[in-house]
Design a protein around this motif. Structure first.
Motif, PDB file in Angstrom:
ATOM      1  N   GLN A 279       0.808  -1.216   0.000  1.00  0.00           N
ATOM      2  CA  GLN A 279       0.000   0.000   0.000  1.00  0.00           C
ATOM      3  C   GLN A 279       0.838   1.262   0.000  1.00  0.00           C
ATOM      4  N   THR A 280       0.162   2.368  -0.311  1.00  0.00           N
ATOM      5  CA  THR A 280       0.781   3.692  -0.317  1.00  0.00           C
ATOM      6  C   THR A 280      -0.059   4.613   0.549  1.00  0.00           C
ATOM      7  N   VAL A 281       0.616   5.403   1.374  1.00  0.00           N
ATOM      8  CA  VAL A 281      -0.054   6.372   2.239  1.00  0.00           C
ATOM      9  C   VAL A 281       0.465   7.758   1.878  1.00  0.00           C
ATOM     10  N   MET A 282      -0.460   8.686   1.662  1.00  0.00           N
ATOM     11  CA  MET A 282      -0.106  10.074   1.405  1.00  0.00           C
ATOM     12  C   MET A 282      -0.293  10.859   2.699  1.00  0.00           C
ATOM     13  N   ILE A 283       0.732  11.598   3.110  1.00  0.00           N
ATOM     14  CA  ILE A 283       0.690  12.381   4.342  1.00  0.00           C
ATOM     15  C   ILE A 283       0.763  13.854   3.960  1.00  0.00           C
TER      16      ILE A 283
END
Length: 73
Positions: A49-53
């Protein structure tokens, strides 16, 4: 809970990147990280997965998590 174990399990740092920065922890994060994005933004990717902060977000990276991060100013 043993306070000594708890306090040694986390790192609290203030890190500032003024330009693009890449971090490669595909071997696994060396410790737990709890963060608050004061300004700028970041993308953290794992195998699944990828998380954008974004600015104002609170985030957590667990110990031994395999990831890469891309920090933008």
């Amino acid at each position: 809970m043993n306070d000594m174990i708890f306090t040694n399990s986390f790192k609290f740092l203030m890190i500032a990147f003024n330009k693009f920065h890449h971090t490669d922890h595909r071997a696994g994060s060396p410790s737990h990280y709890l963060g608050y994005m004061i300004s700028g933004d970041c993308k953290i990717t794992t195998d699944s997965q990828t998380v954008m902060i974004k600015e104002g977000d609170v985030f957590y990276i667990p110990n031994k998590c395999r990831y890469q991060s891309y920090w933008y100013g």
